[in-house]
Write an enzyme that holds these catalytic residues in place. Structure first.
Site, PDB file in Angstrom:
ATOM      1  N   TRP A 140       0.862  -1.180   0.000  1.00 32.07           N
ATOM      2  CA  TRP A 140       0.000   0.000   0.000  1.00 32.07           C
ATOM      3  C   TRP A 140       0.900   1.232   0.000  1.00 32.07           C
ATOM      4  CZ3 TRP A 140      -2.138   2.456   4.965  1.00 32.07           C
ATOM      5  CH2 TRP A 140      -3.098   3.425   4.674  1.00 32.07           C
ATOM      6  N   ASP A 222      -0.816  -5.144   9.518  1.00 26.91           N
ATOM      7  CA  ASP A 222      -1.835  -4.193   9.091  1.00 26.91           C
ATOM      8  C   ASP A 222      -3.070  -5.014   8.736  1.00 26.91           C
ATOM      9  OD1 ASP A 222      -3.400  -2.179   8.109  1.00 26.91           O
ATOM     10  OD2 ASP A 222      -2.000  -1.514   6.560  1.00 26.91           O
ATOM     11  N   LYS A 260     -13.474  -1.016   6.046  1.00 31.26           N
ATOM     12  CA  LYS A 260     -14.007  -1.909   5.026  1.00 31.26           C
ATOM     13  C   LYS A 260     -15.069  -2.840   5.591  1.00 31.26           C
ATOM     14  CE  LYS A 260     -10.923  -0.483   1.932  1.00 31.26           C
ATOM     15  NZ  LYS A 260     -10.099   0.435   2.709  1.00 31.26           N
TER      16      LYS A 260
END
Length: 416
Positions: A140, A222, A260
């Site tokens: 990311w 993460d 999310k």
């Protein structure tokens, strides 16, 4: 030319690619435009989907009319929420050693997953002073920015094998084995790796944990997609729980996001968990104290409304069951769109191999398209994805997957 009188030493920085791409899509008037850039869930009609269980929780919160709903929380955040977030991540489930395990975990509320990553990086930079942080190549993009701002040198380990469009497990292990130093941080994606969608299997996770323990590396997980990737919060937390339960003498941390899996993108709900080793539980409260020192100087405390929604859902058996159903809806639609795109590319006999699209996991697919092909998709077909070839599968629908497949087929053939 007028001379600018300033003490600042500033130069332009590149715009964030994802938000710039989303901005370009927003002003494109083309009727068949397709957004495969930003990582947010969309329905088959291309619309946002406030989770039904979240809407129900919101209605209950309004009915509760809590007089304290706009008051400050503690610096560490909403304490009941933190216990719920911790238990969701680590999954104690009434085991005999539950209290001992919980005593190892220092938890604070953050401004979503980005804030959790940032707070963790800042905390480690101040108090552990790692020589390097190892990021997957690719990762990311914001991971690079976060660790750059924390002042920790960044190195990368191989992750994506371009020729086979697969996870480069051997490359990752060989690099960390030969080059990582004791005390280095290794950033790991708990599930649904962003941007590739490729995750280690369980045997590989075991090997990665063994390597971290043997070389005294510090795992930094993460976790942005728990429950969203597979539809199962247990399955998507497997790696985190394995490291925590099976390597109790190794310290680690987890950045946890609810953006999310609850669809709370703008509410910024997250948590950071620092796990001490089993011999050092006495420092847990000191860790929280030091994390609070950083929080107080940056944002004072985490936002209240979003975490209240999560808390309302996860303290009700009925609402929790409905949340699991909503997770199945989202994850199933993503999987069906992967399959639909793959089937259409096969039907078109598009040159190359496309099995990776259905082998990958979660919101994103690392398509293998070149920057030239990506630009052609945008310019000719008004299909927007990152120049790396990362596509957000949630932007696909029953109405547009055939159009996207035909466009991919065209740009691939034109480059042969």
């Amino acid at each position: 030319m007028t001379k600018i009188d300033t003490r600042l030493n500033v130069a332009p920085v590149p715009p964030d690619e994802i938000f710039a791409l989303n901005g370009a899509y927003a002003v494109d008037p083309h009727p068949q435009k397709v957004s495969l850039g930003v990582g947010v869930y969309r329905t088959d009609d291309g619309k946002p989907w406030p989770l039904p269980v979240v809407e129900k929780a919101e209605q209950q919160l309004v009915k509760d009319n809590d007089l304290f709903r706009h008051e400050y929380t503690a610096i560490e955040g909403d304490v009941p929420f933190l216990g719920i977030a911790r238990d969701l991540m680590f999954g104690f489930e009434g085991k005999p050693s539950e209290e001992d395990a919980k005593a190892r975990i220092a938890s604070v509320q953050t401004v979503a997953g980005t804030g959790a990553n940032h707070l963790g990086a800042l905390f480690l930079a101040h108090h552990m002073k790692p020589t390097n942080v190892w990021l997957s190549n690719p990762s990311w993009a914001n991971h690079q920015t976060i660790w750059e701002l924390a002042g920790v040198p960044r190195k990368t380990y191989p992750y994506y094998h371009a020729a086979t469009r697969s996870f480069d497990f051997d490359g990752m292990m060989d690099t960390l084995e030969s080059d990582a130093q004791e005390g280095d941080v290794v950033l790991l994606h708990a599930c649904a790796h962003n941007p590739t969608g490729l995750d280690p299997n369980k045997e590989q996770w075991v090997a990665i944990a063994d390597l971290c323990e043997r070389k005294k590396l510090f795992p930094f997980f993460d976790s942005a997609y728990q429950g969203f990737a597979s539809g199962s919060v247990v399955e998507d937390a497997w790696a985190v729980r394995y490291f925590f339960n099976n390597k109790p003498d190794m310290e680690m941390c987890v950045a946890q996001s609810f953006s999310k899996n609850f669809g709370l993108y703008g509410q910024r709900v997250g948590a950071f968990h620092y796990c001490t080793n089993r011999a050092s539980t006495s420092i847990r409260d000191i860790v929280v104290n030091n994390l609070c020192h950083l929080i107080r100087g940056e944002f004072s405390m985490g936002p209240r409304v979003g975490c209240s929604i999560v808390k309302k859902v996860l303290t009700s058996d009925e609402l929790t069951a409905e949340w699991h159903q909503d997770l199945q809806v989202m994850s199933s639609r993503i999987k069906s769109m992967r399959q639909a795109l793959y089937n259409e590319l096969v039907r078109l006999q598009t040159p190359g191999t496309w099995e990776h699209i259905i082998q990958q996991n979660g919101m994103f697919s690392y398509t293998g398209l070149t920057p030239k092909q990506v630009y052609a998709l945008k310019d000719k077909y008004h299909i927007y994805l990152l120049k790396s070839g990362r596509a957000s599968i949630s932007g696909l629908s029953q109405k547009n997957f055939a159009y996207v497949a035909q466009a991919i087929d065209d740009v691939v053939r034109n480059e042969i």
